[in-house]
Design a protein around this motif. Structure first.
Motif, PDB file in Angstrom:
ATOM      1  N   ILE A 198      -7.510  47.049 -28.545  1.00 11.56           N
ATOM      2  CA  ILE A 198      -6.492  46.063 -29.171  1.00 11.56           C
ATOM      3  C   ILE A 198      -5.186  46.353 -28.153  1.00 11.56           C
ATOM      4  CG2 ILE A 198      -4.992  45.053 -30.831  1.00 11.56           C
ATOM      5  CD1 ILE A 198      -7.300  45.671 -32.534  1.00 11.56           C
ATOM      6  N   LEU A 199      -4.833  47.623 -28.121  1.00 12.47           N
ATOM      7  CA  LEU A 199      -3.326  47.877 -27.381  1.00 12.47           C
ATOM      8  C   LEU A 199      -3.711  48.455 -25.889  1.00 12.47           C
ATOM      9  CD1 LEU A 199      -2.006  49.963 -30.419  1.00 12.47           C
ATOM     10  CD2 LEU A 199      -1.706  47.654 -29.783  1.00 12.47           C
ATOM     11  N   GLY A 200      -4.672  49.070 -25.773  1.00 19.65           N
ATOM     12  CA  GLY A 200      -4.796  49.738 -24.352  1.00 19.65           C
ATOM     13  C   GLY A 200      -5.227  48.580 -23.457  1.00 19.65           C
ATOM     14  N   LYS A 201      -6.098  47.821 -24.000  1.00 24.55           N
ATOM     15  CA  LYS A 201      -6.697  46.883 -22.793  1.00 24.55           C
ATOM     16  C   LYS A 201      -5.835  45.693 -22.551  1.00 24.55           C
ATOM     17  CE  LYS A 201     -10.854  48.543 -22.411  1.00 24.55           C
ATOM     18  NZ  LYS A 201     -11.447  49.050 -21.138  1.00 24.55           N
ATOM     19  N   ASN A 202      -4.651  45.445 -23.520  1.00 26.00           N
ATOM     20  CA  ASN A 202      -3.584  44.529 -23.545  1.00 26.00           C
ATOM     21  C   ASN A 202      -2.295  44.808 -22.635  1.00 26.00           C
ATOM     22  OD1 ASN A 202      -4.839  42.066 -24.681  1.00 26.00           O
ATOM     23  ND2 ASN A 202      -4.638  43.382 -26.478  1.00 26.00           N
ATOM     24  N   GLN A 203      -2.449  46.265 -22.128  1.00 25.31           N
ATOM     25  CA  GLN A 203      -1.315  46.661 -21.297  1.00 25.31           C
ATOM     26  C   GLN A 203      -1.714  46.184 -20.034  1.00 25.31           C
ATOM     27  OE1 GLN A 203       1.180  48.333 -22.766  1.00 25.31           O
ATOM     28  NE2 GLN A 203       0.128  48.116 -24.501  1.00 25.31           N
ATOM     29  N   THR A 204      -1.295  44.777 -19.895  1.00 24.48           N
ATOM     30  CA  THR A 204      -1.521  43.953 -18.551  1.00 24.48           C
ATOM     31  C   THR A 204      -0.377  43.741 -17.959  1.00 24.48           C
ATOM     32  OG1 THR A 204      -1.176  42.092 -19.875  1.00 24.48           O
ATOM     33  CG2 THR A 204      -3.707  43.060 -19.507  1.00 24.48           C
ATOM     34  N   ASP A 205       0.963  44.647 -17.923  1.00 20.15           N
ATOM     35  CA  ASP A 205       2.263  44.370 -17.187  1.00 20.15           C
ATOM     36  C   ASP A 205       1.792  44.602 -15.726  1.00 20.15           C
ATOM     37  OD1 ASP A 205       3.102  43.884 -19.650  1.00 20.15           O
ATOM     38  OD2 ASP A 205       4.346  45.750 -19.765  1.00 20.15           O
ATOM     39  N   THR A 206       1.962  43.684 -14.840  1.00 25.14           N
ATOM     40  CA  THR A 206       2.014  43.893 -13.373  1.00 25.14           C
ATOM     41  C   THR A 206       3.219  43.549 -12.612  1.00 25.14           C
ATOM     42  OG1 THR A 206      -0.313  42.903 -13.687  1.00 25.14           O
ATOM     43  CG2 THR A 206       0.522  42.936 -11.294  1.00 25.14           C
ATOM     44  N   PRO A 207       3.701  44.314 -11.739  1.00 27.02           N
ATOM     45  CA  PRO A 207       4.992  44.073 -11.008  1.00 27.02           C
ATOM     46  C   PRO A 207       4.873  42.549 -10.345  1.00 27.02           C
ATOM     47  CG  PRO A 207       4.132  46.356 -10.645  1.00 27.02           C
ATOM     48  CD  PRO A 207       2.962  45.655 -11.262  1.00 27.02           C
ATOM     49  N   TYR A 208       5.811  41.985 -10.599  1.00 28.96           N
ATOM     50  CA  TYR A 208       5.964  40.676 -10.009  1.00 28.96           C
ATOM     51  C   TYR A 208       6.546  40.843  -8.579  1.00 28.96           C
ATOM     52  CZ  TYR A 208       5.511  35.338  -9.836  1.00 28.96           C
ATOM     53  OH  TYR A 208       5.347  34.227  -9.160  1.00 28.96           O
ATOM     54  N   PRO A 209       6.043  40.102  -7.494  1.00 23.82           N
ATOM     55  CA  PRO A 209       6.641  40.175  -6.395  1.00 23.82           C
ATOM     56  C   PRO A 209       8.193  39.530  -6.309  1.00 23.82           C
ATOM     57  CG  PRO A 209       4.862  38.678  -6.170  1.00 23.82           C
ATOM     58  CD  PRO A 209       4.883  39.472  -7.584  1.00 23.82           C
ATOM     59  N   LYS A 210       9.141  39.987  -5.976  1.00 27.71           N
ATOM     60  CA  LYS A 210      10.593  39.267  -5.876  1.00 27.71           C
ATOM     61  C   LYS A 210      10.589  38.351  -4.810  1.00 27.71           C
ATOM     62  CE  LYS A 210      12.543  42.851  -8.579  1.00 27.71           C
ATOM     63  NZ  LYS A 210      13.772  43.958  -8.550  1.00 27.71           N
ATOM     64  N   ARG A 211       9.538  37.535  -4.452  1.00 32.95           N
ATOM     65  CA  ARG A 211       9.525  36.807  -3.416  1.00 32.95           C
ATOM     66  C   ARG A 211       9.164  35.175  -4.167  1.00 32.95           C
ATOM     67  NH1 ARG A 211       6.080  40.172   0.353  1.00 32.95           N
ATOM     68  NH2 ARG A 211       5.476  40.912  -1.790  1.00 32.95           N
ATOM     69  N   THR A 212       9.769  34.256  -3.341  1.00 33.29           N
ATOM     70  CA  THR A 212       9.159  32.954  -3.782  1.00 33.29           C
ATOM     71  C   THR A 212       7.676  32.453  -3.270  1.00 33.29           C
ATOM     72  OG1 THR A 212       9.985  31.842  -1.952  1.00 33.29           O
ATOM     73  CG2 THR A 212      11.354  32.061  -3.678  1.00 33.29           C
ATOM     74  N   LEU A 213       7.067  31.709  -3.705  1.00 35.74           N
ATOM     75  CA  LEU A 213       5.699  31.069  -3.456  1.00 35.74           C
ATOM     76  C   LEU A 213       5.603  30.891  -1.838  1.00 35.74           C
ATOM     77  CD1 LEU A 213       2.704  30.265  -3.962  1.00 35.74           C
ATOM     78  CD2 LEU A 213       3.625  28.126  -4.667  1.00 35.74           C
ATOM     79  N   GLN A 214       6.842  30.164  -1.374  1.00 36.76           N
ATOM     80  CA  GLN A 214       7.074  29.554  -0.282  1.00 36.76           C
ATOM     81  C   GLN A 214       7.114  31.058   0.857  1.00 36.76           C
ATOM     82  OE1 GLN A 214      10.594  27.387   0.853  1.00 36.76           O
ATOM     83  NE2 GLN A 214      10.198  27.613   3.130  1.00 36.76           N
ATOM     84  N   GLU A 215       7.642  31.944   0.302  1.00 35.75           N
ATOM     85  CA  GLU A 215       7.773  33.374   1.282  1.00 35.75           C
ATOM     86  C   GLU A 215       6.281  33.873   1.117  1.00 35.75           C
ATOM     87  OE1 GLU A 215      12.279  34.483   0.495  1.00 35.75           O
ATOM     88  OE2 GLU A 215      11.002  35.183  -1.023  1.00 35.75           O
TER      89      GLU A 215
END
Length: 351
Positions: A198-215
Motif C-alpha cells: 500500500i505504501l511502498g508501491k505507491n511511492q511513485t514520485d518522479t522528478p519532472y523535467p523543468k522543460r516545456t513539451l515544446q522544448e
C-alpha cells in the motif's frame, strides 16, 4: 491434520485465482484392506477432490465441508483415475494435466526403515519435471510438519512460490487461531507485506523535467531527426518532417494574432494532421482545446463559445460542422496528402 492442511490449500487457491469451484488431486495409498498390508506392490491411486468454497462462510464451515467431501471420496478410492479421465471424455490439452492442475500429498507414516543388517538414510529426490502446476508434499513426523513444494517453472518463479507459501502459513494461522472467522475478507498478506504494497508501491514520485513539451520535442528532433515520429496505416512521418510542418503552422497562427493566453479549438479525426496541429498550437504559445467529431453540434458550439477564440483548426471534410458561426479559410500546410485540414474565425483548413 490432512483435512486441515487441505482446507487451507483450498483457501489459498481460492484467494489467488478468484475461483470457488476447485479440484485438488491427492494420492491415496490404496491399502485399506488388511490383506494388502504385507503385499509388495504399487497400490497408489489418485483422487480428484472437488470443493466449492462458496458454500462455506467461516474456516470452520469449510473444514467441515472438506471433511465430508474427503470421506466420501475415500469410499471410491479404488476407482482408477485413468478410467475417470476416459469416462469423462475430456478434451485433452498437452499444456496441462486433465481434471486438476494443483495437487497435495500427505505422508503420515514414519520414514524410519529398519532392515536387519542394513542401515538407511533419508534422501530427498528433487524432480526436474513438475507433474502439475503446483503440488504440496507434506510430511508428518512425530510433532513436526515439513512442506515441500513442486511447481511448474514456466508459470512461477522461486520468489513467487516463497510468497505463496508464506500466504499458506498465514492461512493456517488464521484457521487455527480464529476458526469461526469468515475467510471471504481474510487477507493473505501479513501486515508487513500490506504496508509494503500500500505504501511502498505507491511511492511513485518522479522528478519532472523543468522543460516545456515544446522544448522536449525539439530536443528529440535534434537528437533523431530522421527517426519515425508518427505511424498510421502504411504512412510514416519523421521527427524532422513533423517539426517543419508544426513550425510552419505555428508561424501562420502567430501571424493571425495567436500566442500566449490564446485558446485554439481543434476538430479532427485521428490523423497526422491532428498531431501536427497540436504541436503547431503549442509552438505558437497557445493552448489547444480538442474536440471530437463524435460530439454533437451543440457541444462543439458551446466549447467554441467558451474559448472565445478567433481561430478554429479542423479538417476540410469536417468544416461543414462549423459553417454558420465561423467563416472559412484555407491554409496550405501540406501536412498529409491523404487528409485535408482547415483554420479560421477564421476556420483554418490545414492541408
Amino acid at each position: 491434520m490432512f483435512m486441515t492442511m487441505l482446507s487451507a490449500y483450498y483457501v489459498l487457491l481460492h484467494k489467488l485465482s478468484g475461483q470457488t469451484d476447485i479440484i485438488i488431486g491427492s494420492p491415496i495409498a490404496g491399502r485399506d484392506a488388511k490383506q494388502s498390508e504385507k503385499l509388495v506392490g504399487m497400490f497408489v491411486n489418485t483422487l480428484a477432490l472437488r470443493q466449492d468454497v462458496s458454500t462455506a462462510e467461516t474456516f470452520a464451515d469449510l473444514l467441515e465441508n472438506v471433511k465430508e467431501m474427503t470421506l466420501k471420496a475415500f469410499e471410491h478410492q479404488h476407482y482408477p483415475f485413468d478410467k475417470l479421465v476416459d469416462d469423462l471424455s475430456l478434451d485433452r490439452d498437452l499444456s496441462r494435466s486433465p481434471i486438476f492442475q494443483a495437487a497435495m500429498g500427505y505422508v503420515t507414516d514414519s520414514l524410519d526403515v529398519n532392515l536387519k543388517g542394513l542401515t538407511s538414510e533419508h534422501v530427498m529426490v528433487h524432480h526436474t519435471v513438475s507433474k502439475f502446476d503446483l503440488t504440496l508434499h507434506i510430511f508428518e513426523q512425530e510433532e513436526q510438519l515439513s512442506i515441500h513444494v513442486e511447481y511448474n517453472t514456466d508459470l512461477f518463479d522461486q520468489e513467487t512460490i516463497h510468497r505463496y507459501m508464506n500466504y499458506y502459513l498465514h492461512v493456517l494461522d488464521g484457521m487455527t487461531a480464529q476458526p469461526e472467522r469468515t475467510f471471504a475478507d481474510y487477507c493473505l498478506m501479513d501486515k508487513v507485506e500490506q504496508a509494503a504494497m500500500i505504501l511502498g508501491k505507491n511511492q511513485t514520485d518522479t522528478p519532472y523535467p523543468k522543460r516545456t513539451l515544446q522544448e522536449l520535442f525539439e530536443e528529440q528532433v535534434k537528437r533523431d531527426p530522421y527517426r519515425i515520429a508518427l505511424s498510421y496505416m502504411d504512412e510514416h512521418m519523421t521527427y524532422e518532417a513533423l517539426d517543419k510542418k508544426a513550425t510552419k503552422l505555428a508561424a501562420y497562427l502567430q501571424s493571425k494574432g495567436i500566442g500566449p493566453g490564446s485558446l485554439v479549438p481543434m476538430l479532427f479525426d485521428r490523423s497526422f494532421d491532428m498531431i501536427v496541429s497540436v504541436l503547431g498550437i503549442i509552438k505558437s504559445g497557445a493552448a489547444y482545446v480538442p474536440m471530437s467529431p463524435e460530439y454533437p453540434d451543440a457541444r462543439i458550439r458551446l466549447i467554441v463559445r467558451d474559448t472565445q477564440s478567433d481561430v478554429i483548426i479542423t479538417q476540410s471534410h469536417l468544416a461543414d460542422r462549423l459553417v454558420g458561426f465561423y467563416r472559412y479559410k484555407d491554409y496550405h500546410g501540406q501536412a498529409n496528402t491523404r487528409n485535408k485540414c482547415s483554420v479560421s474565425k477564421r476556420i483554418i483548413d490545414y492541408r
